[in-house]
Design an enzyme around this catalytic site. Structure first.
Site: not given
Ligand code: FE
Ligand code: ZN
Length: 274
Positions: A64, A66, A68-69, A127, A148, A186
């Site tokens: 996805h 975001h 942090d990915h 999410h 996530d 995570h």
């Molecule tokens: Fe994340």
């Molecule tokens: Zn995420």
């Protein structure tokens, strides 16, 4: 698909965690020569890994959008260009992913021939609106990269979707083979267990899992991968059909009806404030 990789056929793959940020895992699928990265939010830690292990990066799988990915994609694409490696970036069709070569939706297949592995794509809105998972239905050990959406003892926050979408997405994952190894992104397990024990305090499997997880963390080990079997036993978000959890949800929010979806909606809201 572009494929300049050596056509090594091996079922001997490893999946290793690259730690990133505070609590992210970037999963590296490797054999002796090649690596595919899942959700590389940070390029630096990936490049360190690639160089330390002397590997060639051939693909990136994104669940996805975001940061942090996805934050490492641009730098990794440039790194591969410098090295003259052929790289494919795979990502969800319904999200805007930088440098995405192959856009994926439900029931598409991704074949990584160097690892002799194929992933089926599962749409998991909730999410984020276009979140996807990668599922490899291997003989002995099916593998799931679920970003996530499903965490150990928890689930992702609902940022873009609705509770019913998230509930439906988690139900799809619950129907995968029980022995499936679940690779989420995570290390949230301890915090998730603290909430799970509040909602489901008499669950014996959860109480035992808490002990095991605390031991793993005290020794610096990851709690991931989990399995679908394990999550069905301990994850309150997969157990909203259980009477104990329905009663807890009603105590938290007396309007909650005794339905699985309503219970899910309530405990997800509860966790947001926990
Ligand atoms: Fe994340
Ligand atoms: Zn995420």
């Amino acid at each position: 698909m572009k494929s300049t990789e050596p056509s090594t056929q091996t079922s001997q793959i490893n999946i290793q965690a690259i730690n990133a940020f505070n609590d992210n895992y970037i999963w590296a699928i490797t054999n002796k020569e090649m690596v595919t990265l899942v959700d590389p939010g940070d390029a630096d830690v990936c490049i360190k890994f690639i160089e330390a292990e002397n590997l060639i990066l051939n693909a990136i799988l994104i669940t996805h959008h975001h940061a942090d990915h996805t934050g490492g994609i641009e730098a990794l694409v440039e790194y591969c260009q410098q090295k003259q490696w052929s790289l494919s970036v795979y990502g969800p069709a319904n999200e805007n992913i930088p440098r995405c070569d192959v856009q994926l939706k439900e029931n598409d297949t991704v074949t990584l021939s160097v690892f002799d592995i194929s992933f089926n794509i599962i749409d998991l809105p909730g999410h984020t609106a276009g979140h996807i998972a990668y599922f490899a239905d291997n003989d002995t050990t099916p593998i799931l990269f679920c970003g996530d959406t499903l965490f150990s003892a928890g689930c992702g926050r609902i940022f873009e979707g609705t509770p019913i979408q998230m509930f439906t997405s988690l139900s799809k994952l619950m129907n995968l083979p029980e022995q499936t190894h679940v690779y989420c992104t995570h290390e949230y397990t301890q915090a998730n267990i603290a909430f799970a024990l509040t909602v489901d305090p008499t669950n014996e499997a959860l109480i035992n899992y808490d002990v095991k997880v605390n031991e793993l963390r005290a020794n610096g080990h990851a709690t991931i991968p989990s399995t679908i079997k394990q999550e069905k036993q301990i994850n309150p978000f997969l157990r909203c059909h259980e009477q104990n959890i329905q009663i807890s949800a009603q105590k938290f929010s007396p309007d909650t009806t005794i339905s699985t979806l309503d219970t899910f909606t309530t405990i997800r809201r509860w966790k947001d404030q926990f």
